[in-house]
Every structure is written in structure tokens, then in C-alpha cells.
Design an enzyme around this catalytic site. Structure first.
Site, mmCIF file in Angstrom:
data_model
loop_
_atom_site.group_PDB
_atom_site.id
_atom_site.type_symbol
_atom_site.label_atom_id
_atom_site.label_comp_id
_atom_site.label_asym_id
_atom_site.label_seq_id
_atom_site.Cartn_x
_atom_site.Cartn_y
_atom_site.Cartn_z
ATOM 1 N N ARG A 162 0.872 -1.273 0.096
ATOM 2 C CA ARG A 162 -0.098 -0.079 0.030
ATOM 3 C C ARG A 162 0.948 1.167 -0.105
ATOM 4 N NH1 ARG A 162 -2.733 -4.078 2.553
ATOM 5 N NH2 ARG A 162 -4.833 -4.267 2.099
ATOM 6 N N HIS A 205 -1.092 -2.344 -4.397
ATOM 7 C CA HIS A 205 -0.366 -3.270 -5.484
ATOM 8 C C HIS A 205 -0.278 -2.704 -6.913
ATOM 9 C CE1 HIS A 205 -0.032 -6.290 -2.533
ATOM 10 N NE2 HIS A 205 -1.213 -6.912 -2.700
ATOM 11 N N HIS A 229 2.801 -12.760 -5.814
ATOM 12 C CA HIS A 229 1.748 -12.673 -4.959
ATOM 13 C C HIS A 229 1.118 -14.325 -5.079
ATOM 14 C CE1 HIS A 229 -1.613 -11.275 -2.742
ATOM 15 N NE2 HIS A 229 -1.151 -10.462 -2.524
ATOM 16 N N ASP A 263 -1.616 -9.947 8.492
ATOM 17 C CA ASP A 263 -1.638 -9.308 7.179
ATOM 18 C C ASP A 263 -0.747 -7.811 7.357
ATOM 19 O OD1 ASP A 263 -1.916 -8.213 4.700
ATOM 20 O OD2 ASP A 263 -4.335 -8.030 4.634
ATOM 21 N N GLU A 278 5.004 -12.355 0.617
ATOM 22 C CA GLU A 278 5.516 -11.434 -0.256
ATOM 23 C C GLU A 278 6.719 -10.725 0.018
ATOM 24 O OE1 GLU A 278 1.649 -9.151 -0.969
ATOM 25 O OE2 GLU A 278 1.069 -10.622 0.283
HETATM 26 C C1 BGC Z 1 -2.365 -7.747 1.127
HETATM 27 C C2 BGC Z 1 -3.852 -7.694 1.722
HETATM 28 C C3 BGC Z 1 -4.620 -7.901 0.283
HETATM 29 C C4 BGC Z 1 -4.296 -8.792 -0.622
HETATM 30 C C5 BGC Z 1 -4.983 -8.551 -1.649
HETATM 31 C C6 BGC Z 1 -2.009 -8.607 0.131
HETATM 32 O O1 BGC Z 1 -0.777 -8.376 -0.278
HETATM 33 O O2 BGC Z 1 -1.490 -7.584 2.382
HETATM 34 O O3 BGC Z 1 -4.087 -6.913 2.611
HETATM 35 O O4 BGC Z 1 -6.065 -7.860 0.706
HETATM 36 O O5 BGC Z 1 -2.945 -8.643 -0.624
HETATM 37 O O6 BGC Z 1 -5.565 -10.040 -2.098
#
Ligand code: BGC
Length: 382
Positions: free
Chosen positions: A111, A136, A210, A282, A347
């Protein structure tokens, strides 16, 4: 020469040439990274699928759309092969609704707060695709573009080069960014990812992968029994919207402490503010590093299958996302319903919102510099 001698000679020659042909075929197969069609985008752009294999029967399928790994088959402790990543059977699944399953992420993984950052006195406005923030890379990140692909000849396993040139201003980011990602599946059972990027104007970059893993390969109801070790004494706590506060907080004495292996499910629902805010794990963990080289970041063991996943990286952080937002509304490969916490992501990355956090390691890339990071996912079973 007697007739018997002659026929012995003929048979020997035939056997020898057959062996040579088989050898040639073998080395050809070893070099080969199979390619087939995976359909077309609505505008007609073709999407290809490449199959990478190694000498130990590991098989990885990659599509040119998003550089997505659609399937990854590894053996369990009894040698039984199973697909350990989440995804869809066909392109439409990825186009319709995919929470970044298996995809390459850019320009900025994770983010950026308030969907903006300032570089050299100029403020860049980005798309808000996650509340008030950018997640992303924006609305159409690198997970939603078609990459150029080229199998690379390697002695050890097989490799695929993916390249993409992101235009100056794409998704609000400055500079033409030329990106090269190489996926190598080697005979040491490692999936190695080498990322490089260059720019023609100062910009920010944070590339990652991802994939959502479930090492039970379909044999477990969710990911909660996986035992996770993270080589991190600290993490970056977040505020609402999952933007880091800027603090590096010790994990000791909190449910964020994975310095000793712990089942994902052991404390995920604890009444701890960070878990409540994010709906589970997360967060970005700050890796214990002793230089810029490769560091072991994570080790995950799935007890029933015995599969082990180890992650090493040159990056300073790792986002451990426990799949909290999966909610059973996505049906994936083979009709599998992806319930809450079915898969997890590891990640490797620079910390979230680094462009707005001067105290974090920088994500700025200037002309003349080369962004270069490596991450290795290693598969085994015990
Ligand atoms: C994030 C999550 C997000 C997900 C998307 C992850 O990299 O940390 O918050 O919901 O990506 O599917």
C-alpha cells in the site's frame, strides 16, 4: 567376418544410436520450456502458458498475463505430487475476480497511503483502489498486463524471462520503467525470482510475487495448521487502512512472534489490536538481516503432507498475509471453494508506504541505477 559377428555388430550399432537419440531427446526436453495458448483477452491479445519443469518432477505453469503462476506441483513426503498454489482453470477466472492469485506485483507492491507520494518536490496522485489508498500498483498493476516471455536456456532446470515496459505516467507513477523478471525452477527444487528494473525519471519501485500457497494441496480445510517461522524480531504495525505507523515494533510477547515456529491458527484471532485491525495476519515483518545478501526470511511446514516451503530474499521485509479476505465467494481450480484463510502469501518486499516514510529503507529508483532483488522459494518435504 562371420554372419554372427556381423549381426552382433549391427545390433550393437543400433542400440548405440538409439541410446544417443534418447540422450539427445532427453537434453532437448531438459532445455525445453513448453508453450501453449491460454486464451485471449477481450481485445484479442493472446495469452500464452509456459510449463517449467526440473529433474525432480516439480512442475510450474506460468502465463504471460500478470506473470501469473497458475499451478505449482511439488511432492509430499511420500513422493505424491500435488498443486500447492491457488488459482483458476482458465483465463476468465483471472480476468473476472482474482485477489492477485499467483501474480507479479508492481510498480509498488503493497500500500501507498492516501494514494499519493512526493518525490523531488512533486506530488504524484495515484488511483485509490483500496479505500483511500493504492494497493499493488493501482487499478491496472503489473498483475493485469501481458508480459513478453522467452524461455532462457539454463543448465540446471528451466527458466522463463518476463519483460514489461511501463509507460511514464502509467497508474500515476513517473518514469518509463523497464522491468525484467526471471523465474528459474532449478534442480535444487528452488523457484528463484530475479527482478531488475531501470527508469528514465526518478520513481518508486517495489516488486513482488503474490502466490497463495496451501502446502496440503487440497487435503486440508484451510491454512491454519501450517507452522510458520519468520526470521524477524520486529514488524511494522499498521493503523486503519493497513498503512504502517512508521514504528518498528518488537514481536516478543505478542501473537506476531514467529521467531519460533507457530501454527497460523494458534493466535490469529487473539484480541490483539494489530490482528483486530487487519482481520488476522496481514503485516510486514522486518527481516533480521546482516547485510544486503540473501537472508532466510520464512519457513513453513505443513504437518500432514510434510511439505516445507523456505523463502530467502535480498529484500528487507516480508508480508505474511493469511488469506483473511478469502470468503468462499471464489471457486478456483477443480471447483475448489477458497474459504477464509485457505491460502497464505509470503510477499518479499520493501516496507509498505515507504515513499511516505523517510525512515524506512528507500524505494526510490533514479535514472542510471538498476533495481535488483532476488527471492527464492525452496520446496522440500520431511
Ligand atoms: C495484502 C492484503 C490484500 C491482498 C490482496 C495482500 O498483499 O496484504 O491486505 O487484501 O494482498 O488480495
Amino acid at each position: 567376418m562371420t554372419r554372427t559377428l556381423k549381426s552382433i555388430l549391427a545390433v550393437t550399432l543400433a542400440v548405440a544410436s538409439l541410446a544417443l537419440a534418447a540422450q539427445a531427446q532427453g537434453s532437448k526436453q531438459k532445455m525445453k520450456t513448453g508453450k501453449e495458448s491460454f486464451g485471449k483477452l477481450p481485445d484479442g491479445t493472446p495469452v500464452d502458458l509456459y510449463t517449467l519443469t526440473n529433474a525432480n518432477g516439480i512442475e510450474m505453469k506460468v502465463i504471460t498475463y500478470g506473470g501469473i503462476v497458475t499451478s505449482l506441483k511439488t511432492p509430499d513426503r511420500s513422493g505424491q505430487s500435488g498443486d500447492i498454489v491457488l488459482g483458476f482453470d482458465n483465463l476468465q477466472g483471472y480476468l473476472d475476480k482474482s485477489p492477485y492469485f499467483g501474480a507479479l506485483i508492481g510498480r509498488y507492491g503493497n500500500r501507498i497511503g492516501n494514494a499519493q507520494f512526493t518525490l523531488n518536490g512533486k506530488t504524484y496522485q495515484l488511483p485509490k483502489n483500496d479505500g483511500d489508498n493504492t494497493l499493488h500498483g493501482g487499478v491496472k498493476g503489473f498483475d493485469k498486463v501481458v508480459w513478453n516471455a522467452r524461455p532462457l536456456p539454463v543448465k540446471n532446470g528451466s527458466a522463463l524471462e518476463l519483460t514489461y515496459v511501463s509507460k511514464d505516467g502509467e497508474e500515476g507513477f513517473p518514469g518509463t520503467l523497464t522491468v525484467r523478471v526471471v523465474y528459474t525452477l532449478n534442480d535444487q527444487n528452488e523457484w528463484r525470482i530475479d527482478y531488475t528494473a531501470t527508469t528514465d525519471k526518478p520513481t518508486v519501485v517495489n516488486l513482488t510475487q503474490h502466490s497463495y500457497f496451501n502446502l496440503a494441496a487440497g487435503a486440508a480445510p484451510n491454512n491454519l495448521a501450517h507452522e510458520v517461522y519468520l526470521n524477524a524480531d520486529r514488524f511494522t504495525p499498521v493503523a486503519k487502512g493497513l498503512i504502517p505507523t512508521g514504528e518498528l515494533k518488537a514481536v516478543k510477547g505478542t501473537p506476531m512472534d514467529f521467531t519460533k515456529p507457530m501454527a497460523i491458527g494458534a493466535h490469529i484471532d487473539d484480541n490483539y489490536d494489530q490482528l483486530q485491525l487487519a482481520g488476522g495476519y496481514d503485516h510486514n515483518w522486518v527481516l533480521n538481516k546482516t547485510g544486503n545478501g540473501m537472508t532466510l526470511a520464512a519457513r513453513v511446514v505443513e504437518p500432514t503432507s510434510g511439505r516445507v516451503l523456505e523463502v530467502s530474499t535480498t529484500e528487507p521485509g516480508i508480508q505474511f498475509y493469511a488469506g483473511n479476505f478469502l470468503d468462499g465467494t471464489i471457486t478456483g481450480k477443480g471447483g475448489k471453494v477458497y474459504v477464509k484463510r485457505y491460502g497464505f502469501c509470503l510477499e518479499t518486499q520493501h516496507y509498505p508506504d515507504s515513499p511516505n516514510k523517510p525512515s524506512f529503507p528507500t524505494t526510490t529508483l533514479k535514472p542510471g541505477q538498476t533495481y535488483k532483488t532476488t527471492t527464492v522459494y525452496k520446496f522440500s518435504a520431511k
